[in-house]
Design a protein around this motif. Structure first.
Motif: not given
Length: 528
Positions: A261-265, A391-400, A402-405, A524-526
């Protein structure tokens, strides 16, 4: 490809790459606040429209950045970070040329959106390229340096935008994008030429992007045009509203069933990420909205020149720049919820301070709270980012990250429009209240307007002129009070967030040496 081409840069090549990428980051980010201070000039030049039309160039540009972020991930996976980065900067220079040569607001705003789309690709890739070249032991320094550069647009960028608009021309901003952007693309392309990359081809969520664009851009269009076109009484805005109502639930259902997904809900199932994202989104809505509205009203209501208004924002750098360089170490040794809560309280106090003046304040009355605004801004991004990563790691962390940004940037665009709505709606209330109070309707013995009218006419002014002067004074004061209400509302939101952030779970002790993925996600989050 040779093995030598894949080795990390050292010496002057490493330094030159950092200078180029750092300058590029400042340029891309400065096109939001640097343009905002120019809105009165742009509005007058592009067909003589009102400043509310000119703000579309800010909000739609930010929406372009939002929609560019998912394209950055997909394109870099197929073609490599440095190739996509160079191509995006060439596109950035081209769209800047179109913005600089626009003659009407109806051409300018779409080009600003496309410029933001290219900027949304540039920003995350620039960070990844820079951090990837740092030796492991120096990466935390790279994050701190990037944080300092991220504060520049809010301070130096606003000042330079005001300086160019007053002494040169507002189009200079976009011409500078071309003059600096083309050499940056050439330097980055030359230094990283021949680099190999791990090709990652994933299915792109075109349907999700389309639905998300309808929702975000549609809602932004309603907020942009509502005050000028009577909201849902306008057939155009009603049509857009219906489209958004249909697209939003469709988007949610589609994304929950999409593998990429473009936005992982589903990320919002993580409690800390959900709390951190809500705090970051609502907080940035207030921050971006307050800064953008204030810089315009300094010129329109208080009579500041654009360069002097830029100096007001430059004052934020005194505390912001040194603090943002060390805030990354603070979040590793202090309870993140406490740090975030104190930051939100600081914002609440500062916004209340700004919202309490009810007269054309002098420079020194505004300068002091703006210095403390910079202090709060420097410590705003890091604590929610650190909370959200738990609690997040790997590519899931990068997705998180990106979505926050993405969500925070979209909220910033909404914040600009909504703060104007608050001021617009509250101004008539204060105007009637002031007219009743000073006109003797509330206290018959206190007819200050009548007394002022008599004095002005005794000085030789006609009755029509005196009434016009008094009406203008009341309008100015009521608009200032409406602006104050927008600040006070923002302060209230931050006080609520100061309590809400404690819903996050206590953070585990962070690792002493975070890996590259975590540092990239953190930066990226900051990113403002």
């Amino acid at each position: 490809m040779t093995a030598a081409a894949d080795e990390k840069l050292t010496g002057w090549r490493f330094l030159l790459l950092n200078v180029a990428l750092g300058a590029a980051n400042v340029i891309a980010l400065s096109n939001v606040p640097g343009y905002t201070i120019m809105v009165p000039y742009v509005s007058g030049d592009l067909g003589g429209v009102t400043p509310s039309f000119g703000t579309w160039g800010t909000t739609d540009h930010m929406m372009g950045i939002v929609m560019g972020l998912p394209f950055a991930r997909w394109l870099s996976g197929r073609y490599g970070n440095h190739r996509v980065y160079v191509a995006a900067f060439l596109a950035y220079a081209f769209f800047s040329l179109l913005c600089a040569t626009s003659e009407t607001i109806w051409l300018f705003v779409p080009f600003r959106f496309l410029l933001g789309l290219a900027g949304g690709v540039i920003l995350p890739l620039g960070q990844a390229l820079a951090l990837g070249e740092y030796p492991e032991r120096h990466r935390t320094f790279g994050v701190a340096l990037w944080g300092v550069l991220s504060m520049a647009p809010f301070t130096l960028g606003v000042f330079m935008g005001g300086f160019w608009a007053e002494y040169f021309d507002w189009r200079t901003l976009f011409i500078s994008n071309i003059a600096l952007g083309l050499p940056i693309a050439g330097v980055v392309g030359a230094l990283l030429y021949g680099r190999s990359h791990e090709r990652r081809i994933t299915r792109f969520d075109w349907v999700g992007v389309l639905l998300l664009t309808i929702v975000l851009v549609g809602a932004q269009t309603i907020f942009n045009m509502g005050n000028d076109f009577d909201w849902l009484a306008s057939p155009l805005l009603m049509t857009i509203f219906v489209a958004v109502l249909i697209a939003l639930p469709t988007f949610v259902v589609w994304e929950l069933g999409e593998r990429h997904p473009v936005l992982d809900l589903r990320l919002f199932a993580h409690r800390n990420y959900a709390v951190a994202t809500i705090c970051s989104v609502l907080g940035f809505l207030v921050v971006q909205g307050s800064l953008s509205v204030f810089v315009g009203q300094l010129q329109l209501l208080l009579g500041y020149t654009s360069s002097l208004a830029g100096v007001v924002y430059l004052l934020m750098a005194f505390l912001a720049v040194p603090l943002v360089a060390i805030v990354h170490e603070l979040v590793r040794n202090v309870d993140l919820r406490l740090l975030a809560s104190l930051n939100f309280i600081g914002f609440g106090v500062t916004l209340t301070w700004l919202g309490m003046f009810d007269k054309p304040a002098s420079f020194d009355q505004i300068a002091a709270p703006m210095v403390f605004f910079g202090f709060s801004l420097a410590t705003f991004f890091a604590p929610p980012a650190a909370i959200g990563m738990q609690g997040l790691s790997g590519q899931r962390l990068i997705r998180a990250a990106e979505e926050m940004a993405m969500l925070r940037t979209a909220a910033g665009a909404y914040g600009i429009s909504l703060q104007y709505v608050v001021q617009f709606r509250r101004t008539p209330f204060h105007q009637l209240d002031l007219a009743d109070f000073f006109g003797g309707r509330r206290f018959a013995s206190l007819d200050l307007l009548g007394q002022l009218n008599e004095k002005l006419q005794a000085m030789g002014l006609s009755e029509a002129v005196t009434r016009s002067l008094m009406g203008r004074m009341i309008r100015q004061q009521s608009q200032l009070l409406g602006l104050g209400d927008a600040f006070l509302q923002g302060g209230f939101i931050f006080v609520c967030l100061a309590g809400f952030v404690w819903l996050a779970r206590p953070a585990a002790k962070p690792e002493p040496k975070p890996d590259l993925i975590r540092l990239e996600a953190e930066e990226l989050m900051e990113q403002p």
